[in-house]
Design an enzyme around this catalytic site. Structure first.
Site, PDB file in Angstrom:
ATOM      1  N   GLU A   9      -6.653  10.138 -14.412  1.00  0.00           N
ATOM      2  CA  GLU A   9      -7.002  10.451 -13.169  1.00  0.00           C
ATOM      3  C   GLU A   9      -5.954  11.545 -12.514  1.00  0.00           C
ATOM      4  O   GLU A   9      -6.439  12.507 -11.856  1.00  0.00           O
ATOM      5  CB  GLU A   9      -6.670   9.254 -12.064  1.00  0.00           C
ATOM      6  CG  GLU A   9      -7.270   9.491 -10.828  1.00  0.00           C
ATOM      7  CD  GLU A   9      -8.032   8.538 -10.055  1.00  0.00           C
ATOM      8  OE1 GLU A   9      -8.615   7.694 -10.948  1.00  0.00           O
ATOM      9  OE2 GLU A   9      -8.350   8.664  -8.772  1.00  0.00           O
ATOM     10  N   GLU A  47       0.751  -1.286  -0.076  1.00  0.00           N
ATOM     11  CA  GLU A  47      -0.018   0.005   0.294  1.00  0.00           C
ATOM     12  C   GLU A  47       0.735   1.314   0.018  1.00  0.00           C
ATOM     13  O   GLU A  47       1.971   1.300   0.751  1.00  0.00           O
ATOM     14  CB  GLU A  47      -1.102   0.082   1.436  1.00  0.00           C
ATOM     15  CG  GLU A  47      -2.379   0.572   0.941  1.00  0.00           C
ATOM     16  CD  GLU A  47      -3.013  -0.482   0.170  1.00  0.00           C
ATOM     17  OE1 GLU A  47      -3.077   0.016  -1.099  1.00  0.00           O
ATOM     18  OE2 GLU A  47      -3.877  -1.500   0.490  1.00  0.00           O
ATOM     19  N   ALA A  77     -15.074   3.640  -1.481  1.00  0.00           N
ATOM     20  CA  ALA A  77     -14.857   2.585  -0.510  1.00  0.00           C
ATOM     21  C   ALA A  77     -13.491   2.022  -0.644  1.00  0.00           C
ATOM     22  O   ALA A  77     -13.134   0.996   0.037  1.00  0.00           O
ATOM     23  CB  ALA A  77     -15.785   1.621  -0.669  1.00  0.00           C
ATOM     24  N   THR A 130       2.904   2.090  -2.268  1.00  0.00           N
ATOM     25  CA  THR A 130       4.011   1.838  -2.650  1.00  0.00           C
ATOM     26  C   THR A 130       4.195   2.105  -4.290  1.00  0.00           C
ATOM     27  O   THR A 130       5.220   2.354  -4.651  1.00  0.00           O
ATOM     28  CB  THR A 130       4.508   0.307  -2.557  1.00  0.00           C
ATOM     29  OG1 THR A 130       3.248  -0.543  -2.842  1.00  0.00           O
ATOM     30  CG2 THR A 130       4.900   0.299  -1.093  1.00  0.00           C
ATOM     31  N   ASP A 157      -3.943   0.661  -9.420  1.00  0.00           N
ATOM     32  CA  ASP A 157      -5.595   0.610  -9.801  1.00  0.00           C
ATOM     33  C   ASP A 157      -6.066   0.330 -11.167  1.00  0.00           C
ATOM     34  O   ASP A 157      -6.651  -0.556 -11.489  1.00  0.00           O
ATOM     35  CB  ASP A 157      -6.466   1.756  -9.080  1.00  0.00           C
ATOM     36  CG  ASP A 157      -6.130   2.011  -7.671  1.00  0.00           C
ATOM     37  OD1 ASP A 157      -5.587   1.106  -7.128  1.00  0.00           O
ATOM     38  OD2 ASP A 157      -6.363   2.949  -7.058  1.00  0.00           O
ATOM     39  N   SER A 189     -11.646   1.209  -5.864  1.00  0.00           N
ATOM     40  CA  SER A 189     -11.141   1.661  -6.941  1.00  0.00           C
ATOM     41  C   SER A 189     -12.171   1.661  -7.960  1.00  0.00           C
ATOM     42  O   SER A 189     -12.076   1.441  -9.210  1.00  0.00           O
ATOM     43  CB  SER A 189     -10.051   0.884  -7.342  1.00  0.00           C
ATOM     44  OG  SER A 189      -9.166   1.694  -7.765  1.00  0.00           O
ATOM     45  N   SER A 190     -13.371   2.386  -7.558  1.00  0.00           N
ATOM     46  CA  SER A 190     -14.554   2.805  -8.687  1.00  0.00           C
ATOM     47  C   SER A 190     -13.837   3.529  -9.731  1.00  0.00           C
ATOM     48  O   SER A 190     -14.366   3.577 -10.734  1.00  0.00           O
ATOM     49  CB  SER A 190     -15.473   3.276  -7.784  1.00  0.00           C
ATOM     50  OG  SER A 190     -15.315   4.529  -7.101  1.00  0.00           O
ATOM     51  N   SER A 191     -13.128   4.520  -9.182  1.00  0.00           N
ATOM     52  CA  SER A 191     -12.691   5.463 -10.435  1.00  0.00           C
ATOM     53  C   SER A 191     -11.727   4.827 -11.359  1.00  0.00           C
ATOM     54  O   SER A 191     -12.060   4.976 -12.754  1.00  0.00           O
ATOM     55  CB  SER A 191     -11.987   6.604  -9.813  1.00  0.00           C
ATOM     56  OG  SER A 191     -10.829   6.232  -9.204  1.00  0.00           O
TER      57      SER A 191
HETATM   58  C1  GLA Z   1      -5.217   4.754  -4.201  1.00  0.00           C
HETATM   59  C2  GLA Z   1      -4.205   5.043  -5.556  1.00  0.00           C
HETATM   60  C3  GLA Z   1      -3.278   3.940  -5.570  1.00  0.00           C
HETATM   61  C4  GLA Z   1      -2.512   3.621  -4.575  1.00  0.00           C
HETATM   62  C5  GLA Z   1      -3.447   3.325  -3.403  1.00  0.00           C
HETATM   63  C6  GLA Z   1      -2.445   3.386  -2.115  1.00  0.00           C
HETATM   64  O1  GLA Z   1      -5.881   3.467  -4.487  1.00  0.00           O
HETATM   65  O2  GLA Z   1      -5.243   5.332  -6.422  1.00  0.00           O
HETATM   66  O3  GLA Z   1      -2.486   4.303  -6.801  1.00  0.00           O
HETATM   67  O4  GLA Z   1      -1.696   4.511  -4.294  1.00  0.00           O
HETATM   68  O5  GLA Z   1      -4.302   4.277  -3.169  1.00  0.00           O
HETATM   69  O6  GLA Z   1      -1.816   1.969  -1.952  1.00  0.00           O
END
Ligand code: GLA
Length: 405
Positions: free
Chosen positions: A168, A44, A131, A46, A180, A134-136
């Site tokens: 994004e 996370e 939430a 990273t 994501d 990664s809905s986007s």
């Molecule tokens: C969000 C970002 C990702 C990642 C995470 C944390 O989801 O969109 O690129 O940095 O946070 O790991």
């Protein structure tokens, strides 16, 4: 409380309805595309440090029904927002609205050599919004796949992910990394994906039988994430700049080992040091977790997930009371190998690795405990690693893929 399967089977059943709604809205037959949300198992914060991540695609998806237009307009009808937005691709710019994700996902490839025709788009997403699933990215990747396919362009999935990340960054103002969009484009059923965010080399790792990925939604929306996220990113970059004075040639925290960080820690203020320590140790955890998954050592994998949460909570400071409570409740249940927050943080979801036979009791006990502690009823999704972006229905052949794969 409901399972991800409930949501998903209803999506499968409604694909034909979705097509009908498109026909009645736009008077023509669509092609239909989808891209999934994701859960990150470990790794996370990273990705934007050129490091390692290990996400899996989930069964929640964004669905896009699309037909070509003979002008350069995008007519975007969102069923979730119950709004229609029309933009001219030759004059479009970020508007601060939800439609930026859609418009950005089309305009970035359009401005980078993949000239697009206009398109009518009907969009519906069942990825929970805000939430941390990664809905986007699901919107960006499904839209980009749709508009590129409609205009007859071949799809290079790495390029697709990179364009959507730029969408994004440049249209939504979120300086996210590549994770994501990459997993939304490359997910594989029953596999986690270990990604090197510098080279974009990746490895698909089979999930072991006997355990389930269980996602617990705190129902706290991570609205602060944009601002705090960009601050964390700037702190990591600051750390790299200072460490580069003694470690010439480093360009990201990926290049720093934990020994080097300890050796030169006096160069950093206390906060920057802790931010860097999270990233450097998290990269090491992803490497260990990948070996653990390959050798079937799920107990070790779970311990690394637990350590990841502590590091995110104490060093990176992106957890919150509700996430910590959810993790604490999970760890007290039988059959839980590991529990941690997942995604950007400040709310959203936790991810848990739970032995199959204990999943039912886990769901009941965690939902009850969380409601007692916070007054909020959580959503708990039992999740299978699923497939990345794909076309699920072609207008020319009426060939329907099963969206449940
Ligand atoms: C969000 C970002 C990702 C990642 C995470 C944390 O989801 O969109 O690129 O940095 O946070 O790991």
């Amino acid at each position: 409380m409901f399972t991800i399967e409930d949501v998903h089977s209803s999506s499968a059943a409604s694909l034909a309805d979705f097509e009908k709604r498109f026909r009645s809205r736009f008077g023509t037959a669509p092609r239909i595309f989808r891209a999934p949300g994701r859960v990150n198992l470990i790794g996370e914060h990273t990705d934007y440090n050129d490091g390692f991540v290990m996400p899996a695609a989930v069964q929640f998806s964004c669905w896009v029904a699309a037909s070509p237009r003979d002008d350069r307009k995008l007519v975007v009808d969102s069923e979730n927002m119950q709004q229609t937005v029309t933009v001219d691709m030759d004059n479009a710019r970020p508007s601060g609205q939800w439609s930026d994700y859609v418009v950005g996902a089309a305009l970035i490839p359009d401005r980078n050599g993949k000239r697009l025709n206009g398109a009518n788009l009907l969009i519906q997403s069942d990825v929970p919004i805000g939430a941390g699933l990664s809905s986007s990215a699901a919107i960006e990747v499904s839209v980009a796949l749709a508009v590129l396919s409609l205009s007859g362009h071949s799809i290079d999935r790495k390029q697709l992910a990179l364009w959507c990340q730029r969408a994004e960054n440049e249209f939504a103002g979120m300086r996210c990394g590549i994770m994501d969009q990459f997993i939304a484009s490359h997910g594989r059923s029953n596999h986690a994906l270990k990604l090197d965010c510098r080279s974009l080399d990746y490895e698909l790792l089979p999930m072991q039988a006997g355990v389930e990925i269980v996602i617990c939604n705190t129902m706290v929306k991570h609205k602060l994430a944009g601002g705090e996220y960009n601050i964390r990113r700037a702190q990591c970059e600051d750390g790299v700049r200072k460490l580069a004075s003694v470690l010439p040639g480093i360009t990201a925290l990926r290049d720093v080992s934990s020994e080097q960080l300890e050796r030169y820690r006096e160069l950093l203020d206390a906060v920057t040091y802790r931010r860097c320590r999270h990233v450097v140790t998290e990269d090491e955890r992803v490497q260990h977790a990948a070996s653990a998954l390959k050798s079937g050592d799920l107990a070790l994998f779970g311990r690394l997930m637990n350590e990841s949460h502590e590091s995110l909570r104490q060093d990176f400071e992106v957890s919150c009371t509700e996430l910590d409570k959810m993790v604490e409740l999970a760890r007290a249940q039988k059959g839980v190998l590991g529990a941690r927050m997942t995604g950007g943080g400040f709310g959203g979801c936790t991810v848990n690795l739970v032995q199959n036979e204990d999943v039912r009791a886990f769901r009941e006990n965690v939902a009850k405990g969380y409601r007692e502690a916070t007054g909020t009823i959580p959503e708990i999704y039992v999740c299978k690693a699923s497939q990345g972006a794909e076309e699920v229905m072609r207008e020319s052949t009426k060939e329907a893929g099963s969206p449940s794969q």
